[in-house]
Design a protein around this motif. Sequence first.
Motif, PDB file in Angstrom:
ATOM      1  N   LYS A   3       0.847  -1.189   0.000  1.00 36.56           N
ATOM      2  CA  LYS A   3       0.000   0.000   0.000  1.00 36.56           C
ATOM      3  C   LYS A   3       0.881   1.237   0.000  1.00 36.56           C
ATOM      4  O   LYS A   3       1.881   1.302   0.715  1.00 36.56           O
ATOM      5  CB  LYS A   3      -0.888   0.017   1.242  1.00 36.56           C
ATOM      6  CG  LYS A   3      -1.862  -1.113   1.276  1.00 36.56           C
ATOM      7  CD  LYS A   3      -2.678  -1.043   2.533  1.00 36.56           C
ATOM      8  CE  LYS A   3      -3.417  -2.356   2.671  1.00 36.56           C
ATOM      9  NZ  LYS A   3      -3.637  -2.726   4.018  1.00 36.56           N
ATOM     10  N   THR A  78     -12.939  -2.075   6.557  1.00 37.03           N
ATOM     11  CA  THR A  78     -11.689  -1.329   6.579  1.00 37.03           C
ATOM     12  C   THR A  78     -11.161  -1.215   5.156  1.00 37.03           C
ATOM     13  O   THR A  78     -11.545  -1.979   4.271  1.00 37.03           O
ATOM     14  CB  THR A  78     -10.616  -2.034   7.443  1.00 37.03           C
ATOM     15  OG1 THR A  78     -10.282  -3.285   6.832  1.00 37.03           O
ATOM     16  CG2 THR A  78     -11.106  -2.255   8.865  1.00 37.03           C
ATOM     17  N   ASP A  79     -10.258  -0.271   4.952  1.00 32.64           N
ATOM     18  CA  ASP A  79      -9.648  -0.113   3.630  1.00 32.64           C
ATOM     19  C   ASP A  79      -8.840  -1.352   3.253  1.00 32.64           C
ATOM     20  O   ASP A  79      -8.795  -1.743   2.097  1.00 32.64           O
ATOM     21  CB  ASP A  79      -8.753   1.120   3.594  1.00 32.64           C
ATOM     22  CG  ASP A  79      -9.551   2.407   3.587  1.00 32.64           C
ATOM     23  OD1 ASP A  79     -10.758   2.347   3.272  1.00 32.64           O
ATOM     24  OD2 ASP A  79      -8.985   3.470   3.901  1.00 32.64           O
ATOM     25  N   ASP A  82     -11.342  -4.026   2.152  1.00 29.22           N
ATOM     26  CA  ASP A  82     -11.930  -3.625   0.877  1.00 29.22           C
ATOM     27  C   ASP A  82     -10.921  -3.740  -0.261  1.00 29.22           C
ATOM     28  O   ASP A  82     -11.261  -4.162  -1.363  1.00 29.22           O
ATOM     29  CB  ASP A  82     -12.469  -2.197   0.954  1.00 29.22           C
ATOM     30  CG  ASP A  82     -13.727  -2.092   1.787  1.00 29.22           C
ATOM     31  OD1 ASP A  82     -14.314  -3.141   2.122  1.00 29.22           O
ATOM     32  OD2 ASP A  82     -14.135  -0.960   2.105  1.00 29.22           O
TER      33      ASP A  82
END
Length: 123
Positions: A3, A78-79, A82
């Motif tokens: 990320k 949550t990101d 997802d």
Amino acid sequence: MSKYAVRGSDVAGLLERFAQLKEKARARTGRVFSFVVIQEAGLDGFWIDRVLQNEGVESHVVDPASIATSRRRRRAKTDRIDGETLVRVLLAYKRGEPRVCAMVKAPTPEEEDSRRLCRERKC
């Protein structure tokens, strides 16, 4: 899954990050890979999809309601979760699995602008 944070609407920063990742992959493998991007359709509109496609990036916009989730229990939102779900959906879509999700056809800028008036009135 890696990320990286890029400030909102920083297109130059996003494209620079893509260039860095492409160079890193080329240095490790000796091959150049293309990018495939997936995002959920939302209130921000489709401008990022158009920018990425103009830069030669394969971009997909998915209807978030079309992604299957467990209805038996509440799940965390949550990101991270997802993001992982979107990657799994994209892989299944690219394999040709039927009914894995519904991809959205991005409207033209003119069509998007014509919808904006009624959206602003609702707000």
